[in-house]
Scaffold this motif. Structure first.
Motif, mmCIF file in Angstrom:
data_model
loop_
_atom_site.group_PDB
_atom_site.id
_atom_site.type_symbol
_atom_site.label_atom_id
_atom_site.label_comp_id
_atom_site.label_asym_id
_atom_site.label_seq_id
_atom_site.Cartn_x
_atom_site.Cartn_y
_atom_site.Cartn_z
ATOM 1 N N ASP A 973 108.170 112.088 15.443
ATOM 2 C CA ASP A 973 109.323 112.149 16.351
ATOM 3 C C ASP A 973 108.863 112.136 17.797
ATOM 4 O OD1 ASP A 973 112.239 112.626 16.805
ATOM 5 O OD2 ASP A 973 111.479 114.496 17.673
ATOM 6 N N GLY A 976 107.728 108.619 18.541
ATOM 7 C CA GLY A 976 108.867 107.708 18.479
ATOM 8 C C GLY A 976 109.786 107.862 19.660
ATOM 9 N N ARG A 977 110.078 109.097 20.083
ATOM 10 C CA ARG A 977 110.931 109.301 21.243
ATOM 11 C C ARG A 977 110.312 108.723 22.510
ATOM 12 N NH1 ARG A 977 115.025 113.406 21.139
ATOM 13 N NH2 ARG A 977 115.200 114.387 19.092
ATOM 14 N N SER A 1006 113.855 106.183 15.304
ATOM 15 C CA SER A 1006 113.231 105.803 16.575
ATOM 16 C C SER A 1006 113.285 104.291 16.758
ATOM 17 C CB SER A 1006 111.784 106.288 16.613
ATOM 18 O OG SER A 1006 111.725 107.692 16.545
#
Length: 1040
Positions: A973, A976-977, A1006
């Motif tokens: 995460d 991906g962010r 994402s």
């Protein structure tokens, strides 16, 4: 006590009263008695005479004259109260006593100044009224036991006796030496020619009569005489044995059968069993037949004193006399052997008896019953009925006691039916035994029905019913019945008070316990050591350890039980050090004392100390009993000490206690709590007898170790073996259903609960609510909750928790308002659930209101409440309030730090989260896996990619941290962010553990956010492989 009479036509009166010392007081008054409405008469002489008359002459002041006391009183005033006159006479008597004591002290001073002027009459006086010392010239006398003697008299006399032994005393004893010489001459005459003396030892009615009496001179000799020479007893014993063996020259007047029976009976009553037996043996050797009742008296005395050796001697005499076929003697022999513990001998006598009656059967049944062989006793009872002999009240009482001891309810009901058919139901003793049997079998309602139908109730009946309530945990009902007992005018006995005090201790009824204490004092039972011990135990269990200590210190008679009660009391109150101090101060310790101390350690979580004390007990060569092993096994279970538990198991096998059902149940519990369900099942399977607690222990063991399906399967086996579950069984099984969300099995259990009649039980109801809530059926949970006749704080909390767990925060808060309207006080668990509900729906104002209530109720310092407050404020967006709560906490654990870091993460405050992590480590608190998840999440939400990667690298190198899929999902995460989708995909492919669908869904989300079709397609394919029916994956792919 007082009485009064009018003095005639109204000129005065006369009255009589008795003071507590038993002295009568006569008084006259010069005006009308108060019951007449005549006007007062004025006279010149105003006088009331109180005449004190002693009922019996005092030995020490026989020469003291009692002078009347004259009191001048008003003629017109009412007569003085009786107690005032008695008080005045008592004061007068007190002055007289002081004068008498002073006179006696002067006489003793004269005596010790010159004892040669006094005759020493101590050894030749024939009556206690005669003085011990008498003056040679003056009429003065002294008694050693006079109550007016000064306290120093006995000490001076003892010193003078020592001087007398050394020939230094000036006392004159003109008669004592002559009497001793004469007594020695008489004994010499007796031993030289005993045929001239009558032997009265076995026929005399009183100790005043001589044991030997001369035929011509009628002079007497007493074996216990104070003036006897020291050589008399040994020579008499030798001569008696020798003469008995040779036929004897000692002449004895042979009494009749009634006299022999009377003398044997009297000796037995006085506890002189050997003398009584010797009398009968002597008669048989003299070819004199002893009466049957003499043997009966001897056998009863042997049974009463459990004197097996003497009983066997009596049996031998009966066989020698040819009376063994007599049914009365046979019955008493069976009874004697049974009471002395020799059941085999009792059965031999019973089998050789030519005939049996109801008493024969009752005695042999009692013998088996008293020694734990209840099944054999019941078989004998059946044999008695088969032979056509109708049982009487005593026989039924015996078998009902067996049913009570073995909890044989069905047999007890059958005996009850037989009693009704025989018309014996109205017997008060049988009624009491039925009440006791039903109570001990757990059927308190049936016991109460029998009690209500009894036409006559004695103190035993009331005590049995009260004890039944107390034993079944109905302490309040026991106390209410006690009040009814007092209203009916039945005087409680010591058993009643002991049972009631235990009931007060069990339910913590301190005020009722104090009232019972007052009743005990008024009844005169306070000095009873058993009641004293129970009072100490009651106060300790009610938390009043100071009162228990005061009572313990005032006890004049303390036994081992008294000390043990104090140990148990301190242990229950958590004062384990004081308990050990009392234990160490004991001069004598019983096994019960050791058990109380071991159990005290175990109950206070000090398992190691309990096991150390058990080892010390063994070193001191004390044999542990069942309670010892149960307490030690509980200690092992509390600290999961498996190896020590196995060693205890070996000790139990060597001691022969393995077959005991209580020990077996505790072994199952110990192995289960140590995580060894296989060992627990082995013990359970080997148990020859299993009760409902055995099944509960095994089912609970499975449930505690997460084997809920096995627990439910064992319940089915329990039903197949026709074992009736209790409320504990159902509570455990419902927890198992809740753990695995087994709704259908839960509903089936609900049906069984309704059939068993346990639906109204508050514990079962609470567990049903919890089970339905955890299975997601809040409607069913609310239906059960609404039907509950009694709703305690646990009931309300279970329903509130159920709503909160199912994300129904508004319903939880609405139910809380209803809870307050009902006047139920929330506890810590209630507030924790409500705070979580506020956090889930962001109800900040309600959360603050709850915070205020928590402060008012004193729960703010609780660690769990503090952690939940942090979480609630963080979820409501008030990170500053959360931080204030965090800073005010007096105690913090790893959860506190994690909640605060998670709060920063939710608000996107990654740097603050990292700062707090560093502070946490500086203060010596080690982060756990959940803490790192929160920090990585904070970095992800704040875009702190480098800090997050650096932290993850640190976690990989720190071998104390176990990386989970959650940590990897946070890193995916994070990357991906930040738009690093290729790095995120590469990170997933290099994971040392297999990624799950959540990780691929994170990458897919994402990819959708950044519009990366290829990575999104590959992530979608991986999700579908793991979860083909995941609809969210299709939605995300379609939105790229």
């Amino acid at each position: 006590m007082a009485a009064a009479a009018g003095g005639g036509g109204g000129g005065g009166g006369v009255g009589l009263c008795c003071n507590p010392n038993g002295h009568r007081h006569i008084f006259f008054y010069s005006h009308p008695p108060p019951q007449y409405s005549l006007p007062p008469v004025t006279i010149k002489i105003r006088m009331t005479i109180t005449l004190l008359i002693s009922d019996r002459s005092r030995r020490s002041s026989s020469s003291t004259s009692l002078t009347p006391t004259v009191l001048l009183l008003s003629a017109t005033a009412p007569p003085p109260p009786l107690m005032a006159i008695v008080a005045h006479s008592s004061r007068t008597r007190s002055l007289e006593d002081k004068r008498q004591a002073s006179r006696i002290e002067r006489l003793w001073q004269q005596f010790f100044w010159d004892p040669s002027q006094w005759w020493d009459k101590r050894f030749d006086k024939s009556n206690l009224k005669y003085p011990d010392f008498k003056h040679k010239t003056a009429k003065r006398a002294l008694w050693i036991n006079n109550r007016f003697n000064p306290p120093w008299v006995h000490t001076r006399l003892a010193t003078m006796v020592q001087c007398q032994e050394q020939g230094q005393s000036g006392l004159s004893t003109p008669k004592s030496s002559g009497r001793e010489v004469r007594m020695e001459q008489l004994w010499l005459e007796f031993f030289s020619n005993p045929s001239q003396w009558w032997d009265n030892r076995f026929i005399k009615k009183s100790s005043k009569y001589p044991d030997f009496k001369h035929k011509s001179t009628h002079e007497g000799l007493w074996i216990e005489g104070r003036l006897n020479p020291p050589w008399v007893r040994p020579k008499l014993a030798t001569m008696t044995i020798a003469q008995i063996e040779s036929g004897g020259r000692l002449r004895s007047r042979v009494p009749d059968a009634v006299r022999i029976e009377h003398n044997v009976s009297k000796l037995c009553q006085e506890g002189r069993l050997k003398e009584a037996l010797h009398m009968v043996e002597l008669m048989i050797q003299q070819n004199t037949k002893a009466p049957i009742n003499a043997y009966v008296g001897l056998l009863k005395a042997c049974a009463r004193r459990k004197a097996l050796a003497e009983g066997k001697r009596v049996h031998a005499l009966i066989l020698q006399s040819g009376l063994d076929s007599h049914i009365l003697l046979g019955n008493n022999l069976v009874n004697m052997y049974g009471k002395c513990g020799s059941v085999s001998d009792a059965r031999k006598v019973f089998n050789t008896m030519p005939e049996h009656n109801v008493f024969s059967w009752t005695f042999i049944i009692s013998a088996y019953a008293d020694h734990g062989q209840g099944e054999e006793a019941l078989n004998l009872f059946q044999q008695m009925q088969n032979t056509g002999i109708a049982p009487d009240e005593v026989a039924y009482v015996v078998v009902l006691k067996i049913c009570a001891r073995t909890a044989a309810l069905e047999r007890g009901k059958q005996f009850h039916s037989d009693i009704i058919k025989c018309g014996l139901e109205l017997d008060v003793f049988l009624g009491s035994a039925l009440v006791d049997m039903y109570s001990k079998c757990g059927c308190i309602e049936l016991a109460h029905q029998v009690f209500k139908k009894m036409s006559e109730r004695n103190v035993v009946s009331w005590s049995a019913m009260i004890s039944g309530y107390a034993q079944n945990g109905l302490g309040n009902e026991a106390l209410a019945l006690y009040e009814q007992m007092k209203q009916d005018g039945v005087q409680p006995n010591r058993v009643t008070y002991v049972v009631l005090l235990k009931a007060c201790g069990n339910i913590g009824a301190l005020e009722q316990g104090k009232q019972l204490h007052y009743d005990i004092i008024r009844s005169g039972f306070e000095s009873d050591v058993t009641i004293g011990n129970t009072l100490v135990d009651m106060y300790a269990k009610c938390g009043c350890i100071e009162l228990a200590c005061q009572l313990f210190s005032k006890m004049s008679n303390r036994d081992v039980v008294s000390w043990t009660a104090m140990i148990a009391g301190y242990a229950k109150c958590g004062c384990i050090e004081h308990a050990r101090q009392v234990f160490n101060e004991m001069s004598e310790r019983s096994v019960v004392s050791w058990n109380s101390m071991i159990a005290g350690y175990a109950q206070n979580g000090l398992g190691k100390e309990a096991l150390a004390l058990y080892e010390q007990m063994k070193r001191e060569s004390l044999q542990p009993n069942i309670v010892t092993y149960v307490s030690a096994l509980s200690a092992c279970a509390s600290i999961a000490a498996l190896e020590q538990g196995k060693q205890l198991h070996s000790d139990i096998i060597r001691s022969g206690f393995e077959s005991d059902v209580t020990v077996g149940n505790t072994l199952v519990d110990m192995y289960a709590k140590c995580g060894c369900t296989e060992h627990a099942l082995q013990v359970f399977s080997k148990m020859s007898k299993r009760d409902v607690i055995s099944w509960n222990s095994m089912i609970a063991g499975y449930e505690q170790n997460g084997l809920c399906k096995e627990a439910l399967a064992l319940y089915e086996q329990m039903k197949e073996e026709l074992v009736q579950p209790n409320y504990v069984t159902y509570a455990i099984l419902l927890k198992a259903c809740a753990s695995i969300a087994a709704l259908e099995q839960g509903k089936q259990l609900h049906s069984d609960i309704i059939k068993s009649g346990y639906e109204s039980d508050v514990i079962v109801g609470n567990t049903l609510v919890d089970m339905y809530a955890k299975c997601g059926c809040t409607e069913h949970a609310r239906q059960v909750f609404n039907k509950m006749s009694v709703q305690d704080v646990v009931s309300w909390t279970s329903m509130i928790v159920g709503y909160e767990q199912n994300e129904l925060g508004k319903e939880a808060l609405a139910l809380y308002e209803q809870m307050k309207q009902e006047g139920v006080q929330p506890n810590i668990v209630t507030y924790v659930a409500l705070l979580k509900a506020c956090g889930s729906i962001s109800a900040l104002e309600l959360g603050k209101h709850l915070h205020s209530e928590i402060i008012r109720n004193g729960f703010e310092s609780d660690l769990i409440v503090g952690n939940t407050l942090i979480d609630m404020y963080a979820k409501c967006g008030c990170i500053e309030d959360a931080h204030q709560v965090f800073n005010k906490m007096s105690e913090r654990n790893v959860v506190s730090w994690t909640q605060m870091i998670a709060g920063y993460a939710q608000q996107g405050l990654g740097k603050e989260a990292l700062t707090l992590l560093e502070r946490m480590q500086r203060e010596g608190m080690k982060p756990d896996e959940a803490t790192y998840v929160s920090v990585l999440s904070a970095c992800s939400h704040s875009g702190l990619v480098d800090e997050g990667c650096h932290l993850f690298d640190f976690m990989c190198k720190d071998h104390s941290v176990t990386l989970t899929l959650q940590h990897y999902a946070c890193m995916v995460d994070l990357l991906g962010r930040a738009g690093c989708l290729a790095d995120a995909e590469d990170f997933i492919n290099k994971m040392p553990i297999q990624p799950d669908a959540v990780i691929w869904m994170t990458l897919l989300g994402s990819a959708r956010n950044h519009g990366h079709v290829e990575i999104g397609r590959r992530a979608f394919e991986c999700v579908v492989k793991l979860e083909p029916e995941n609809a969210a994956a299709y939605v995300l792919l379609s939105n790229i």
